[in-house]
Design an enzyme around this catalytic site. Structure first.
Site, mmCIF file in Angstrom:
data_model
loop_
_atom_site.group_PDB
_atom_site.id
_atom_site.type_symbol
_atom_site.label_atom_id
_atom_site.label_comp_id
_atom_site.label_asym_id
_atom_site.label_seq_id
_atom_site.Cartn_x
_atom_site.Cartn_y
_atom_site.Cartn_z
ATOM 1 C CG HIS A 1 33.295 47.287 28.090
ATOM 2 N ND1 HIS A 1 34.221 46.879 28.840
ATOM 3 C CD2 HIS A 1 32.172 47.757 28.982
ATOM 4 C CE1 HIS A 1 33.267 46.838 30.386
ATOM 5 N NE2 HIS A 1 32.409 47.357 30.042
ATOM 6 C CG ASN B 1 33.186 45.042 34.342
ATOM 7 O OD1 ASN B 1 33.518 44.960 33.478
ATOM 8 N ND2 ASN B 1 32.421 46.236 35.140
HETATM 9 FE FE1 HDE Z 1 28.023 46.248 30.047
HETATM 10 N N1 HDE Z 1 27.780 46.649 27.982
HETATM 11 N N2 HDE Z 1 26.382 47.148 30.408
HETATM 12 N N3 HDE Z 1 28.611 45.819 31.822
HETATM 13 N N4 HDE Z 1 29.729 45.303 29.403
HETATM 14 C C1 HDE Z 1 28.454 46.196 26.907
HETATM 15 O O1 HDE Z 1 27.629 45.387 24.910
HETATM 16 C C2 HDE Z 1 25.506 47.381 29.816
HETATM 17 C C3 HDE Z 1 27.843 46.349 33.099
HETATM 18 C C4 HDE Z 1 30.601 44.535 30.184
HETATM 19 O O2 HDE Z 1 34.234 42.783 25.469
HETATM 20 C C5 HDE Z 1 27.850 46.708 25.689
HETATM 21 O O3 HDE Z 1 28.875 44.353 23.358
HETATM 22 C C6 HDE Z 1 24.209 48.082 30.512
HETATM 23 C C7 HDE Z 1 28.270 45.380 34.225
HETATM 24 C C8 HDE Z 1 31.789 44.058 29.519
HETATM 25 O O4 HDE Z 1 32.743 42.826 24.151
HETATM 26 C C9 HDE Z 1 26.517 47.009 26.172
HETATM 27 C C10 HDE Z 1 24.497 47.784 31.767
HETATM 28 C C11 HDE Z 1 29.161 44.685 33.779
HETATM 29 C C12 HDE Z 1 31.503 44.481 28.252
HETATM 30 C C13 HDE Z 1 26.540 47.061 27.695
HETATM 31 C C14 HDE Z 1 25.907 47.427 31.729
HETATM 32 C C15 HDE Z 1 29.449 44.922 32.460
HETATM 33 C C16 HDE Z 1 30.397 45.374 28.060
HETATM 34 C C17 HDE Z 1 28.483 47.544 24.438
HETATM 35 C C18 HDE Z 1 23.795 48.308 33.162
HETATM 36 C C19 HDE Z 1 30.185 43.822 34.831
HETATM 37 C C20 HDE Z 1 32.469 44.374 26.840
HETATM 38 C C21 HDE Z 1 29.201 46.711 23.759
HETATM 39 C C22 HDE Z 1 22.811 47.459 33.425
HETATM 40 C C23 HDE Z 1 29.547 42.740 35.181
HETATM 41 C C24 HDE Z 1 32.139 42.884 26.401
HETATM 42 C C25 HDE Z 1 28.574 45.324 24.127
HETATM 43 C C26 HDE Z 1 33.069 42.645 25.230
HETATM 44 C C27 HDE Z 1 29.648 45.716 27.100
HETATM 45 C C28 HDE Z 1 25.296 47.363 28.314
HETATM 46 C C29 HDE Z 1 26.678 47.210 33.025
HETATM 47 C C30 HDE Z 1 30.521 44.157 31.757
HETATM 48 C C31 HDE Z 1 25.820 48.370 25.642
HETATM 49 C C32 HDE Z 1 22.977 48.494 29.831
HETATM 50 C C33 HDE Z 1 27.522 45.666 35.600
HETATM 51 C C34 HDE Z 1 33.042 43.083 30.085
HETATM 52 O O5 HDE Z 1 25.642 46.357 25.588
#
Ligand code: HDE
Length: 703
Positions: A85, A158
């Site tokens: 992201h 999302n």
């Molecule tokens: Fe994320 N995800 N994600 N994700 N995600 C990040 O956090 C992660 C997942 C989502 O505008 C990271 O600040 C793991 C689902 C958004 O700043 C990180 C898993 C959904 C954003 C991270 C998921 C999301 C992130 C990277 C699997 C929808 C952007 C930078 C378990 C429900 C937020 C940060 C923004 C960002 C990890 C899966 C949505 C690395 C480990 C499912 C919208 O922490």
């Protein structure tokens, strides 16, 4: 000694001024004031053009503190981009409650009808780097920070209601496979490569999500026309301690809309910032985008009888099974003052919840609760990132955490530990069993093991349900997207394996893709569990069934030349402004255009720089002479040919025929081509093009 601090608040960054330690007071010049340029130490700078030198042509002097400070700061301007992201765009707004949800949740923000809670929202793509283009085929992030009176709640969702994987331990594999390949460092911001499809075809649990990302949901027209989803099942907990399961939805009031793939490719070239520009333009022109927050509420009884596990993030609950109750609206009404300070430094954390909202055991959510806090430390460099204005709560807060890099807000109480025997105020904050956060006391027992429950084993039924819920145009787009992406895989075995897996979703889809790839249909991969074929199509899953109904906030391009009808241009502008539609005049030269009555207007765009992909509909209105001239020019021909290929409504004047004919567009080809004889036809054109696309046309392009 104790008396010194008596009566002082510990710390807070809310709207109300509160006392903090002297170290936090600054005298930064306010926005709009005329200021003298100074160093970071406040010394006024006399010359910002030249370094301090010995003699006119001599060496630079090391003592030039202004130069050294300026370069030093510049050298350290970058922070690591988000690992996923990375490319995103944010805006401020508010959430307004329609009704009290007091019977279902204790969450303070939902307690009072009409109450407004400040919010910050960041939209993003997932796979591309920070500088990648906006129209990549990708999931869009929809992250909302609610600054509630009872603490920050982050709903980090999302624009797609399901996810690729069921267990967080697979997230690094998924992202490694999706991002650029490790040796070449390309392709950028796209899944159309071997590694992604190798992984995807080996992970049946991804299939449902694959259908969504190959659908037009992954190429939205802009952030304003996307839905948002919390994805996981969460809990609401009320004052009696009763838990209700909840799934969160954002429904755009603007309707749903996406672009076509060929259009996305061209927008990326013409305006890689298309989505961020759209959001900025909408908000600064007062067309504030709005979403309604919807909740699907259900209990254990429903969860037990539902065909799939509600803890499995690769599944959704059809709206036809559990209706979406709309409980409030989100309005984005303020752009950021500074992109870095606000959007880039915004730190969303799934574990930021408030009393009344709790997690479930969804293994993806549990893993996220570790990852988000951890990643912010890496990006923002200090555990004090919570004090940055964009991240700090707007309610009072008080902790015993202290020191660390960039300690901006510091405790001024005598005690920095607890329990302590210093009196009220001096001894710092106290825990509050009555008002404090309460975790839902869910029972948990069982052997410690690494397994996937049997209830997570069906990977195809909902993928099929999604596919069958699409209109024929949408189905074709899904088939074409799979064909395109797999055609970019150089390993032919990967192509076949994916098609073999898709046979479990829909035989026609698999055959269509195989045909497009020029391969024979491979044997199906035996599924772990036989897919169901009794799930009813869900109309809520179709984009086209939930499209826009209004032109407000849309953009229409009018292609003109010298000698074009002045009366028509004026009528178009007037009608557009009445309907809150933005019109742009596109002409061979961006300077003056002389219309048929001798009046001179300024064009907004030169046709070479404004392909029709930037517009929702176009009007081709040059003079007859101008049309003949434009018919020799590729950008003008593309303007018309693309609008036609992308199923847009095209208004045309009699004079335009030479240009239309030059690209083989017959004026009577279909009802999406609308003759505009004069100002009286303008209203009819605006009414006709409300659906924005004339989909019947694309049937003639089908393979
Ligand atoms: Fe994320 N995800 N994600 N994700 N995600 C990040 O956090 C992660 C997942 C989502 O505008 C990271 O600040 C793991 C689902 C958004 O700043 C990180 C898993 C959904 C954003 C991270 C998921 C999301 C992130 C990277 C699997 C929808 C952007 C930078 C378990 C429900 C937020 C940060 C923004 C960002 C990890 C899966 C949505 C690395 C480990 C499912 C919208 O922490």
């Amino acid at each position: 000694m104790a008396a010194k601090n008596e009566g002082r608040k510990t710390m807070s960054l809310g709207d109300e001024p509160v006392e903090v330690g002297d170290g936090a007071e600054t005298h930064q010049v306010a926005k709009g004031d005329v200021a003298k340029l100074t160093t970071q130490q406040g010394t006024v700078v006399a010359d910002d053009q030249n370094t301090l030198r010995i003699g006119f042509r001599g060496p630079a002097a090391l003592e030039d503190f202004h130069f050294r400070e300026k370069i030093f700061h510049f050298d350290h301007e970058r922070i690591p981009e988000r690992v996923v992201h990375a490319r995103g765009y944010g805006a401020h707004g508010f959430f307004e409650n329609y009704e009290s949800l007091g019977d279902i949740t204790e969450a303070d923000l939902f307690a009072r009808p009409g109450e407004r809670t400040p919010t910050f929202v960041r939209f993003s793509t997932v796979a591309g780097n920070k500088g990648s283009s906006d129209l990549a085929r990708d999931v869009r992030g929809f992250a909302v920070k609610f600054y509630t009176k009872a603490g920050n709640w982050d709903l980090v969702g999302n624009n797609i209601p399901v996810f690729f994987i069921q267990d967080a331990i697979k997230f690094p594999d998924l992202i490694h496979a999706a991002k650029a390949e490790p040796d070449t460092d390309f392709p950028q911001a796209q899944t159309a490569h071997d590694n992604f499809w190798d992984f995807a075809s080996l992970m049946p649990e991804s299939t449902h999500m694959l259908l969504w990302i190959m659908s037009d949901r992954a190429i939205p027209r802009s952030f304003r026309f996307m839905e948002g989803f919390g994805v996981h099942t969460f809990r609401f907990v009320n004052t009696e301690g009763k838990s209700t399961y909840v799934k969160f939805h954002w429904k755009p009031k603007q309707g749903l809309q996406s672009v076509m793939w060929n259009e996305a490719l061209k927008i990326n070239g013409a305006d890689p910032d298309f989505h961020r520009r759209d959001l900025w333009d909408a908000i600064t022109s007062g067309a504030y985008p709005e979403w309604e927050l919807g909740v699907q509420l259900f209990d254990d009884e429903f969860a037990d009888r539902f065909a799939f596990d509600v803890l499995d993030a690769t599944k959704l609950i059809p709206e036809e099974d559990v209706p979406v109750r709309r409980i409030g609206r989100l309005v984005l009404d303020r752009v950021v003052d500074n992109f870095f300070a606000e959007t880039e430094q915004a730190a969303f954390c799934t574990q930021n919840v408030v009393r009344g909202i709790d997690f479930t055991n969804d293994p993806l959510l549990q893993g996220r609760n570790f990852s988000y806090l951890d990643t912010q430390l890496k990006r923002l460099g200090s555990p004090n990132f919570t004090f940055l204005p964009i991240n700090a709560p707007k309610c009072p807060f008080a902790t015993f955490q202290q020191d660390g890099h960039m300690a901006i807000i510091n405790p001024v109480t005598r005690a920095n530990y607890e329990p302590n025997s210093w009196g009220p105020g001096v001894g710092g904050p106290r825990e509050d069993p009555a008002d404090g956060y309460l975790s839902y006391p869910e029972e948990g027992t069982g052997a410690k093991r690494r397994t996937r429950p049997e209830s997570f084993a069906d990977h195809y039924s909902q993928a099929r349900q999604f596919y069958l819920s699409q209109t024929p145009v949408e189905k074709r787009h899904i088939g074409d997207a799979f064909t395109f992406e797999l055609s970019k895989c150089r390993q032919t075995a990967i192509r076949s394996r994916m098609v073999a897996s898709l046979r479990n979703v829909d035989e026609d889809l698999a055959a269509y893709i195989a045909d497009g790839l020029g391969i024979s249909v491979p044997s199906a991969i035996p599924p772990a569990r036989a897919p169901r074929d009794d799930l009813k199509p869900s109309p809520a899953l179709s984009l086209l069934a939930n499209g826009p109904s209004d032109l407000a906030g849309r953009k229409i391009g009018i292609l003109v030349s010298d000698g074009a009808s002045s009366a028509l241009v004026m009528a178009l502008r007037e009608a557009a402004s009445e309907r809150k539609v933005v019109v742009e005049i596109v002409s061979p030269k961006v300077g003056a255009v002389t219309l048929d009555d001798g009046s001179v207007i300024e064009a907004d765009q030169q046709v070479d720089g404004a392909p029709s992909v930037l517009y929702d509909a176009v009007i081709v209105a040059p003079s007859a002479e101008g049309a003949s001239d434009l018919a020799r020019k590729p950008p003008a021909k593309d303007f018309v040919a693309d609008a036609y290929a992308h199923a847009k409504f095209i208004g045309y004047t009699a004079g335009a025929s030479a240009l239309l004919e030059s690209v083989g567009v017959a004026v009577d080809a279909d009802d999406g081509l609308v003759a505009i004889a004069g100002p009286d036809d303008v209203g009819r054109f605006f009414d006709l093009c409300k659906p924005l696309r004339f989909w019947a046309r694309v049937d003639s392009f089908a393979r």
